[in-house]
Design a protein around this motif. Structure first.
Motif, mmCIF file in Angstrom:
data_model
loop_
_atom_site.group_PDB
_atom_site.id
_atom_site.type_symbol
_atom_site.label_atom_id
_atom_site.label_comp_id
_atom_site.label_asym_id
_atom_site.label_seq_id
_atom_site.Cartn_x
_atom_site.Cartn_y
_atom_site.Cartn_z
ATOM 1 N N TRP A 4 0.836 -1.106 0.003
ATOM 2 C CA TRP A 4 -0.021 0.176 -0.089
ATOM 3 C C TRP A 4 1.023 1.311 0.077
ATOM 4 O O TRP A 4 1.448 1.270 1.191
ATOM 5 N N ARG A 5 1.242 1.827 -1.191
ATOM 6 C CA ARG A 5 2.260 2.953 -1.205
ATOM 7 C C ARG A 5 1.572 4.300 -1.313
ATOM 8 O O ARG A 5 0.362 4.366 -1.776
ATOM 9 N N HIS A 6 2.129 5.171 -0.691
ATOM 10 C CA HIS A 6 1.736 6.798 -0.433
ATOM 11 C C HIS A 6 2.954 7.517 -1.269
ATOM 12 O O HIS A 6 3.962 7.449 -1.207
ATOM 13 N N TYR A 7 2.150 8.402 -2.078
ATOM 14 C CA TYR A 7 3.123 9.225 -3.043
ATOM 15 C C TYR A 7 2.618 10.724 -2.665
ATOM 16 O O TYR A 7 1.477 11.095 -2.531
ATOM 17 N N TYR A 8 3.761 11.551 -2.831
ATOM 18 C CA TYR A 8 3.355 13.070 -2.495
ATOM 19 C C TYR A 8 4.330 13.711 -3.723
ATOM 20 O O TYR A 8 5.621 13.679 -3.766
ATOM 21 N N ASN A 9 3.617 14.480 -4.614
ATOM 22 C CA ASN A 9 4.066 15.177 -5.703
ATOM 23 C C ASN A 9 4.894 14.020 -6.434
ATOM 24 O O ASN A 9 6.166 14.175 -6.973
ATOM 25 N N LEU A 10 4.396 12.898 -6.843
ATOM 26 C CA LEU A 10 4.915 11.712 -7.635
ATOM 27 C C LEU A 10 6.151 11.167 -7.004
ATOM 28 O O LEU A 10 6.606 10.135 -7.704
ATOM 29 N N ASP A 64 6.220 6.502 1.687
ATOM 30 C CA ASP A 64 6.199 5.651 2.617
ATOM 31 C C ASP A 64 5.241 4.196 1.992
ATOM 32 O O ASP A 64 4.334 4.713 1.214
ATOM 33 N N TYR A 65 5.454 3.070 2.543
ATOM 34 C CA TYR A 65 4.330 2.037 2.082
ATOM 35 C C TYR A 65 4.233 1.163 3.255
ATOM 36 O O TYR A 65 5.118 0.923 4.104
ATOM 37 N N PHE A 66 2.780 0.334 3.117
ATOM 38 C CA PHE A 66 2.604 -0.560 3.905
ATOM 39 C C PHE A 66 2.978 -2.079 3.279
ATOM 40 O O PHE A 66 2.486 -2.137 1.958
ATOM 41 N N ASP A 67 3.895 -2.885 4.097
ATOM 42 C CA ASP A 67 3.953 -3.989 3.177
ATOM 43 C C ASP A 67 3.404 -5.296 4.129
ATOM 44 O O ASP A 67 3.887 -5.559 5.244
ATOM 45 N N SER A 68 2.579 -6.070 3.358
ATOM 46 C CA SER A 68 1.937 -7.088 4.257
ATOM 47 C C SER A 68 2.975 -8.005 4.749
ATOM 48 O O SER A 68 2.618 -8.752 5.738
ATOM 49 N N ASP A 69 3.998 -8.471 4.109
ATOM 50 C CA ASP A 69 4.978 -9.445 4.424
ATOM 51 C C ASP A 69 5.587 -9.011 5.840
ATOM 52 O O ASP A 69 5.780 -9.882 6.667
ATOM 53 N N VAL A 70 5.610 -7.615 5.854
ATOM 54 C CA VAL A 70 6.290 -7.088 7.092
ATOM 55 C C VAL A 70 5.135 -6.878 8.254
ATOM 56 O O VAL A 70 5.451 -7.052 9.447
ATOM 57 N N GLY A 71 4.125 -6.329 7.984
ATOM 58 C CA GLY A 71 2.841 -5.966 8.962
ATOM 59 C C GLY A 71 3.220 -4.492 9.169
ATOM 60 O O GLY A 71 2.419 -4.476 10.207
#
Length: 251
Positions: A39-45, A49-56
């Motif tokens: 689940w990735r977050h972008y600011y001005n492309l 930060d991102y959420f990785d389900s393998d890490v939790g």
């Protein structure tokens, strides 16, 4: 591995322009047995930060993303929701998207074109046009007289047609002799067996063109010679007549 992507974009109005985006990517390995959610977050492309389900957990990619990742990791309810999204988003949508992604197949169309005028004495460029296929993984091979060609083969990049299909152009640069046979072999998951498209150069047409060129050259040359000879004879006759007149005047 199969990838399913969902996204959202939020934009502000002037004077403080910015673009905030998130992108959810589901990676499927062996169907739904092994699923990973990013689940990735972008600011001005730029990904922050991102959420990785393998890490939790949320993971920062930039300095700007550290406060965001720390904040989301402190929200127990948000973490539980994102961890559950592997099932509620990825596995839930898999059967709906599978017919349009994994199961979707489109057979390639194959055409061979000699992109240069046929010349038996110089290199010729033969192109195998392969288009309209999906998924994008494909193998195109050139055979000359049944033997696979390698060094003389070049390929374009994989081109997207805009309708979920792809195309590719594979070129063979080679000399052509009488009796040569060329084959474009295409292997794709939509085909039960490879497609073989043969191309035999019309050597007789090339020979006719060369013979016609020679005949035209011979005819034009003959015309110039005849015209030159006529002009020469007329000039010689005129000079002889002029000399005869001068002699009569002297007498």
């Amino acid at each position: 591995c199969v990838l399913l992507t969902l996204g959202l974009c939020l934009c502000s109005s002037p004077p403080e322009d910015y673009v905030y985006q998130y992108k959810a990517q589901c990676y499927f390995r062996n169907g739904t047995d092994n699923v990973r959610l990013l689940w990735r977050h972008y600011y001005n492309l730029e990904e922050t930060d991102y959420f990785d389900s393998d890490v939790g957990l949320f993971i920062a990619k930039t300095e700007l993303g550290k406060p965001s990742a720390d904040y989301w990791n402190s929200q127990k309810e948000t973490l539980e929701q994102k961890r559950a999204a592997v099932d509620t988003v990825c596995r839930h949508n898999y059967p709906f998207d599978k017919p349009f992604t994994i199961d979707r197949k489109s057979q390639p169309n194959v055409k061979i074109v000699n992109t240069k005028t046929l010349d038996l004495e110089h290199e010729n460029l033969i192109t195998c046009f392969v288009g309209g296929f999906f998924p994008p993984l494909i193998k195109v091979t050139w055979l000359k007289n049944g033997i696979e060609e390698g060094e003389q083969v070049t390929s374009s990049e994989l081109l997207q047609n805009g309708d979920w299909t792809f195309e590719i152009h594979v070129m063979l640069e080679t000399t052509i002799k009488h009796g040569d046979t060329f084959t474009c072999r295409v292997e794709h998951s939509s085909l039960q067996q490879p497609v073989y498209l043969n191309w035999e150069p019309d050597v007789s047409e090339s020979a006719r063109n060369k013979m016609l060129t020679g005949i035209i050259g011979f005819v034009l040359g003959s015309i110039f010679i005849i015209v030159g000879l006529v002009v020469y004879l007329r000039s010689k006759k005129t000079m002889a007549h002029f000399s005869s007149v001068q002699n009569e005047n002297l007498m």
